[in-house]
Design a protein around this motif. Sequence first.
Motif, PDB file in Angstrom:
ATOM      1  N   GLN A 109       2.765  -5.948   2.907  1.00 14.01           N
ATOM      2  CA  GLN A 109       1.349  -5.627   3.105  1.00 14.01           C
ATOM      3  C   GLN A 109       1.234  -4.176   3.558  1.00 14.01           C
ATOM      4  N   HIS A 110       0.898  -3.313   2.610  1.00  7.60           N
ATOM      5  CA  HIS A 110       0.844  -1.879   2.878  1.00  7.60           C
ATOM      6  C   HIS A 110      -0.008  -1.249   1.776  1.00  7.60           C
ATOM      7  N   SER A 111       0.088   0.032   1.575  1.00 11.93           N
ATOM      8  CA  SER A 111      -0.567   0.717   0.452  1.00 11.93           C
ATOM      9  C   SER A 111       0.500   1.484  -0.313  1.00 11.93           C
ATOM     10  N   ASN A 122       2.040  -2.191  -6.369  1.00  9.70           N
ATOM     11  CA  ASN A 122       2.094  -2.944  -5.118  1.00  9.70           C
ATOM     12  C   ASN A 122       3.371  -2.631  -4.353  1.00  9.70           C
ATOM     13  N   PRO A 123       3.271  -2.400  -3.051  1.00  7.24           N
ATOM     14  CA  PRO A 123       4.490  -2.235  -2.243  1.00  7.24           C
ATOM     15  C   PRO A 123       5.275  -3.540  -2.214  1.00  7.24           C
ATOM     16  N   SER A 138      12.184  -5.157   4.485  1.00  2.79           N
ATOM     17  CA  SER A 138      10.755  -5.455   4.341  1.00  2.79           C
ATOM     18  C   SER A 138       9.967  -4.331   3.691  1.00  2.79           C
ATOM     19  N   GLY A 139      10.541  -3.092   3.675  1.00  6.50           N
ATOM     20  CA  GLY A 139       9.723  -1.945   3.317  1.00  6.50           C
ATOM     21  C   GLY A 139       8.654  -1.732   4.384  1.00  6.50           C
ATOM     22  N   ASP A 140       7.747  -0.813   4.152  1.00  7.04           N
ATOM     23  CA  ASP A 140       6.619  -0.631   5.076  1.00  7.04           C
ATOM     24  C   ASP A 140       5.710  -1.830   4.944  1.00  7.04           C
ATOM     25  N   THR A 141       5.407  -2.474   6.045  1.00  5.71           N
ATOM     26  CA  THR A 141       4.563  -3.666   5.960  1.00  5.71           C
ATOM     27  C   THR A 141       3.943  -3.995   7.307  1.00  5.71           C
TER      28      THR A 141
END
Length: 226
Positions: A109-111, A122-123, A138-141
């Motif tokens: 959940q990010h941009s 989508n991220p 997780s990546g940025d979230t």
Amino acid sequence: MRYTNYGHSCFAVEIKGKRILFDPFITHNELAKKIDVQTIKADYIFVSHGHEDHVADLISLAKQTGAMVVSNFEIVTWAGKQGLTKLHPMNTGGKWKFDFGTVKCVVAQHSSCLPDGSYGGNPMGFVFMTDEGNFYYSGDTALTLDMELIPDITELDFAVLPIGDNFTMGPEDAIAAAEMIDCEKIIGIHYDTFGYIRIDRKEVMQLFDEAGVELLLPEIGSTIEV
């Protein structure tokens, strides 16, 4: 499994003799100025989303190393327009068996937009399942209930989560995420690089310790066994 920290959200793991780099942002990171990018080797580069602090060195390092770039369809398409040819597009919910193991793409959940302002898709986060261990990046979230699905995918040995707050989860949410994904060993990322995400390390370590979760914050340039 060997884990090397290159600062911010950039790190590398070695699996079955393959070196896998994530979200390359080194030359623009003042905290990583001691890293000589010319010495970096990679067989794969995984990209979670298109923001500049995750792709600033993507094109140059992919050309330097000859690595396969793995990301969502939009980022891979953009990379192709920059002259890269070794590309593997994926998207949320999909998985693929690589020569080092299987990777499943999961929700973040990010941009996401690319440095030129174009749409970054989508991220994503990535769940790695290998003979040498399983982990979740997780990546940025933000904290999201989708994380509760991770234990249904695989049992994790460790997870790589942002802890810097403001743009992503802060330490409290990262602790909640650790519980959701049923993982007691967390490597913290996405902190201290900018003023908005500076942390008090002692305070954050204490929060994790009180929650019974191991937090690792390896120094930039260091390699640890996980």
